[in-house]
Design an enzyme around this catalytic site. Structure first.
Site, PDB file in Angstrom:
ATOM      1  N   PRO A 121       0.787  -1.236   0.000  1.00 15.33           N
ATOM      2  CA  PRO A 121       0.000   0.000   0.000  1.00 15.33           C
ATOM      3  C   PRO A 121       0.820   1.286   0.000  1.00 15.33           C
ATOM      4  CG  PRO A 121       0.026  -0.946   2.184  1.00 15.33           C
ATOM      5  CD  PRO A 121       0.741  -1.923   1.292  1.00 15.33           C
ATOM      6  N   CYS A 122       1.495   1.555  -1.103  1.00 14.84           N
ATOM      7  CA  CYS A 122       2.330   2.746  -1.183  1.00 14.84           C
ATOM      8  C   CYS A 122       1.508   4.029  -1.054  1.00 14.84           C
ATOM      9  CB  CYS A 122       3.178   2.740  -2.448  1.00 14.84           C
ATOM     10  SG  CYS A 122       2.301   2.360  -3.956  1.00 14.84           S
ATOM     11  N   HIS A 123       0.190   3.927  -1.222  1.00 15.52           N
ATOM     12  CA  HIS A 123      -0.662   5.106  -1.031  1.00 15.52           C
ATOM     13  C   HIS A 123      -0.687   5.547   0.433  1.00 15.52           C
ATOM     14  CE1 HIS A 123      -3.306   1.649  -0.358  1.00 15.52           C
ATOM     15  NE2 HIS A 123      -4.046   2.433   0.407  1.00 15.52           N
TER      16      HIS A 123
END
Length: 163
Positions: A121-123
């Protein structure tokens, strides 16, 4: 590759016997579909589609095959997967988590080449100032903000009017 529809458009997955090897958000390469996907791929599709439909899903159950990923990147991705839905961290936080306290830029490079967007989940990663930076998925920062709104992350609980 398996292609599937989501609320943000057609996405895709590649896999090996060991796990998912690549997640494609809209704008993926042209490729012939693979044969019948195994159960873990079908489950990943359901979970990813649910997340894009607005369910605050935790995709930690999606099995990844990181064998083609540099070792440092794999460590960063594993650390980031421990950051749950609605939680946030910084590049510096991740650098410290992988015992590279001065490695925020290296973490940023790992995020920029993340082959598993959304599943890793780089967001959920913000700059040290709390700003939204460095989201290479389709839609860029708008998509990043939308994912944080879906997860009801602190500071992102009200949807944008102009997203």
């Amino acid at each position: 590759m398996l292609r599937f529809e989501t609320a943000i458009g057609e996405c895709g997955l590649r896999w090996s016997e060991a796990g998912i090897t690549r997640v494609y958000l809209p704008r993926m390469p042209s490729e012939a579909p693979a044969g019948e996907p195994p159960a873990f791929v079908r489950e990943a599709v359901k979970a990813i589609a649910a997340l894009f439909d607005g369910e605050p899903r935790d995709l930690r159950e999606v099995v990844l095959d990181c064998s083609a990923v540099p070792e440092f990147h794999a460590r960063v991705y594993a650390a980031l997967r421990e950051v749950g839905p609605g939680e946030l961290c910084t590049y510096g936080d991740l650098a410290r988590a992988v015992d590279a306290p001065n490695g925020a830029q290296a973490v940023g490079r790992a995020m920029g080449s993340n082959p598993f967007p959304i599943v890793v989940p780089c967001h959920r990663v913000l700059s040290s100032t709390g700003a939204l930076h460095g989201f290479s998925a389709p839609g860029g920062i708008v998509t990043k903000r939308r994912m944080l709104e879906i997860e009801r992350a602190p500071g992102f609980t009200q949807q944008s009017l102009f997203a």
